[in-house]
Motif scaffolding. Structure first.
Motif, mmCIF file in Angstrom:
data_model
loop_
_atom_site.group_PDB
_atom_site.id
_atom_site.type_symbol
_atom_site.label_atom_id
_atom_site.label_comp_id
_atom_site.label_asym_id
_atom_site.label_seq_id
_atom_site.Cartn_x
_atom_site.Cartn_y
_atom_site.Cartn_z
ATOM 1 N N ALA A 72 0.826 -1.214 0.000
ATOM 2 C CA ALA A 72 0.000 0.000 0.000
ATOM 3 C C ALA A 72 0.859 1.263 0.000
ATOM 4 C CB ALA A 72 -0.935 0.004 1.203
ATOM 5 N N GLY A 73 2.035 1.173 0.619
ATOM 6 C CA GLY A 73 2.883 2.362 0.730
ATOM 7 C C GLY A 73 3.897 2.498 -0.399
ATOM 8 N N GLY A 74 4.062 1.421 -1.165
ATOM 9 C CA GLY A 74 5.015 1.459 -2.265
ATOM 10 C C GLY A 74 6.469 1.582 -1.824
ATOM 11 N N ILE A 75 6.759 1.067 -0.636
ATOM 12 C CA ILE A 75 8.143 1.128 -0.151
ATOM 13 C C ILE A 75 8.758 -0.271 -0.240
ATOM 14 C CG2 ILE A 75 9.625 1.715 1.804
ATOM 15 C CD1 ILE A 75 6.837 3.186 2.788
ATOM 16 N N PRO A 76 9.724 -0.463 -1.136
ATOM 17 C CA PRO A 76 10.316 -1.795 -1.294
ATOM 18 C C PRO A 76 10.948 -2.280 0.017
ATOM 19 C CG PRO A 76 11.084 -0.298 -3.009
ATOM 20 C CD PRO A 76 10.354 0.531 -2.006
ATOM 21 N N ILE A 77 10.844 -3.589 0.254
ATOM 22 C CA ILE A 77 11.350 -4.146 1.512
ATOM 23 C C ILE A 77 12.857 -3.958 1.662
ATOM 24 C CG2 ILE A 77 11.710 -6.360 2.720
ATOM 25 C CD1 ILE A 77 8.844 -7.037 2.037
ATOM 26 N N LYS A 78 13.572 -4.116 0.546
ATOM 27 C CA LYS A 78 15.030 -3.918 0.600
ATOM 28 C C LYS A 78 15.352 -2.527 1.119
ATOM 29 C CE LYS A 78 16.742 -7.080 -2.871
ATOM 30 N NZ LYS A 78 17.047 -7.254 -4.287
ATOM 31 N N GLU A 79 14.602 -1.548 0.592
ATOM 32 C CA GLU A 79 14.781 -0.144 0.982
ATOM 33 C C GLU A 79 14.500 0.035 2.482
ATOM 34 O OE1 GLU A 79 15.000 2.482 -1.681
ATOM 35 O OE2 GLU A 79 15.674 3.674 0.037
ATOM 36 N N LEU A 80 13.416 -0.578 2.941
ATOM 37 C CA LEU A 80 13.054 -0.487 4.366
ATOM 38 C C LEU A 80 14.188 -0.984 5.257
ATOM 39 C CD1 LEU A 80 9.403 -1.723 4.974
ATOM 40 C CD2 LEU A 80 10.430 0.389 5.789
ATOM 41 N N TYR A 81 14.763 -2.122 4.853
ATOM 42 C CA TYR A 81 15.846 -2.692 5.652
ATOM 43 C C TYR A 81 17.119 -1.854 5.558
ATOM 44 C CZ TYR A 81 13.479 -6.898 7.337
ATOM 45 O OH TYR A 81 12.635 -7.759 8.006
ATOM 46 N N ASN A 82 17.272 -1.136 4.458
ATOM 47 C CA ASN A 82 18.424 -0.226 4.361
ATOM 48 C C ASN A 82 18.225 1.011 5.217
ATOM 49 O OD1 ASN A 82 20.008 -1.681 2.618
ATOM 50 N ND2 ASN A 82 19.068 -0.815 0.770
ATOM 51 N N LEU A 83 17.010 1.527 5.196
ATOM 52 C CA LEU A 83 16.721 2.765 5.931
ATOM 53 C C LEU A 83 16.718 2.549 7.439
ATOM 54 C CD1 LEU A 83 13.741 3.994 3.721
ATOM 55 C CD2 LEU A 83 15.975 5.099 3.892
ATOM 56 N N PHE A 84 16.119 1.443 7.844
ATOM 57 C CA PHE A 84 15.989 1.144 9.271
ATOM 58 C C PHE A 84 16.585 -0.239 9.532
ATOM 59 C CE2 PHE A 84 12.501 3.976 8.092
ATOM 60 C CZ PHE A 84 12.570 4.965 9.064
ATOM 61 N N PRO A 85 17.913 -0.342 9.539
ATOM 62 C CA PRO A 85 18.538 -1.656 9.634
ATOM 63 C C PRO A 85 18.226 -2.339 10.971
ATOM 64 C CG PRO A 85 20.186 0.070 9.231
ATOM 65 C CD PRO A 85 18.896 0.753 9.525
ATOM 66 N N GLN A 86 18.294 -3.648 10.999
ATOM 67 C CA GLN A 86 18.107 -4.423 12.227
ATOM 68 C C GLN A 86 16.738 -4.200 12.855
ATOM 69 O OE1 GLN A 86 20.913 -6.376 13.535
ATOM 70 N NE2 GLN A 86 21.725 -5.897 11.537
ATOM 71 N N GLY A 87 15.701 -4.375 12.091
ATOM 72 C CA GLY A 87 14.363 -4.273 12.665
ATOM 73 C C GLY A 87 13.582 -3.067 12.194
ATOM 74 N N PRO A 88 13.248 -3.037 10.895
ATOM 75 C CA PRO A 88 12.626 -1.841 10.308
ATOM 76 C C PRO A 88 11.256 -1.491 10.890
ATOM 77 C CG PRO A 88 12.622 -3.650 8.745
ATOM 78 C CD PRO A 88 13.449 -4.085 9.901
ATOM 79 N N ALA A 89 10.409 -2.494 11.165
ATOM 80 C CA ALA A 89 9.049 -2.175 11.619
ATOM 81 C C ALA A 89 9.095 -1.443 12.956
ATOM 82 C CB ALA A 89 8.227 -3.453 11.731
ATOM 83 N N LYS A 90 9.902 -1.954 13.860
ATOM 84 C CA LYS A 90 9.980 -1.345 15.191
ATOM 85 C C LYS A 90 10.647 0.016 15.149
ATOM 86 C CE LYS A 90 9.638 -5.601 17.653
ATOM 87 N NZ LYS A 90 10.361 -6.821 17.864
ATOM 88 N N LYS A 91 11.765 0.099 14.433
ATOM 89 C CA LYS A 91 12.501 1.369 14.403
ATOM 90 C C LYS A 91 11.699 2.475 13.742
ATOM 91 C CE LYS A 91 16.976 -0.585 14.971
ATOM 92 N NZ LYS A 91 18.394 -0.557 14.717
#
Lengths: 105, 169
Positions: A72-91
């Motif tokens: 829904a947000g159009g944010i690729p998962i790879k990008e999420l893990y790069n932006l917020f490493p080691q636990g993107p959902a929580k961070k």
């Protein structure tokens, strides 16, 4: 529960440092909250994630899952893990002033 | 807590029913969400999960599955009611049960297996297939979904798993 002063505003936080009340959040708090998770600077993409999470939370009443951020947000998962490493959902949820995500997904 | 947090986990998926694959996927994805390094190794019947031709057609077995009573509330029946194996053998019943399970998973925002594999791969987890099982089932690397990073021998899997616990599902 504890109190913490973030960007000049005193708010209630959980023992993990998540805002208790998402309405307490202001944009000025995000960089400080992100720093507690080891993210030194918020760029445009970080903000895209934070803005989507805030908007989706407001609409649905729950913190979006990673899958929802992708679909829904159009944010690729790879990008999420790069932006917020080691636990993107929580961070990302912490920076966005939302509670700690509770789901397994 | 004085316990050392888990930093890495390697999960072996050795069974290929829909209900047997999901636990591995959920645990690997969940590990990555918490910043834990994760590997999944698909072996024996678990290979089904990463076969291009099967990944969208995985099913839940309705024969000899003695815990199917847990799914009875989906049919508006009591949770203690056993699902008769003979009924499970009727053509179409397994497909129906699989459809029901997929629908319930979707409600919980759990993706279908193919999308889940893609998501897990994008988290940086390692997805591997077992060489011996591939030789046995006459499966080539090209038959596997693109998310499978490498085909490994047991020894190579242990090398990848070094430094963390191994979970067999």
């Amino acid at each position: 529960m504890a109190e913490l002063t973030i960007a000049g505003k005193t708010v209630e936080v959980t023992e993990d440092g998540f805002l208790v009340n998402p309405d307490d959040w202001t944009k000025e708090m995000a960089p400080e909250l992100a720093k507690t998770e080891g993210i030194e600077e918020l760029n445009e993409m970080h903000w895209k994630v934070i803005d989507f999470m805030r908007a989706d939370y407001k609409e649905k009443g729950q913190i979006p899952t990673i899958r929802r951020m992708k679909n829904a947000g159009g944010i690729p998962i790879k990008e999420l893990y790069n932006l917020f490493p080691q636990g993107p959902a929580k961070k990302a949820a912490k920076a966005a002033g939302l509670g700690k995500p509770q789901g397994c997904i | 807590m004085s316990e050392e947090p888990i930093k890495k986990v390697s999960i072996i998926c050795a069974k290929g029913g829909l209900d047997e694959i999901y636990p591995s996927l959920i645990m690997a994805n969940g590990a990555r969400m918490d910043g834990i390094e994760a590997n999944i190794f698909f072996t024996f019947f678990g290979l089904n999960a990463v076969l291009k031709k099967m990944v969208k057609n995985l099913t839940l077995s309705t024969v000899g599955n003695s815990a199917l009573n847990l799914a009875m509330p989906m049919l508006k029946m009591p949770i203690t009611m056993p699902f008769p194996t003979l009924l499970g053998a009727i053509p179409g019943v397994s497909n129906f049960a699989s459809w029901l399970m997929k629908r319930e998973m979707e409600k919980l925002d759990v993706p279908p297996v193919d999308e889940f594999l893609e998501m897990i791969s994008d988290t940086g987890a390692g997805i591997y297939a077992c060489k011996l099982a591939m030789d046995m089932f006459k499966v080539e690397k090209d038959d596997l979904v693109d998310e499978v990073e490498e085909v490994l021998t047991v020894g190579q899997f242990y090398e990848k798993a070094a430094g963390g616990p191994i979970i067999f599902t």
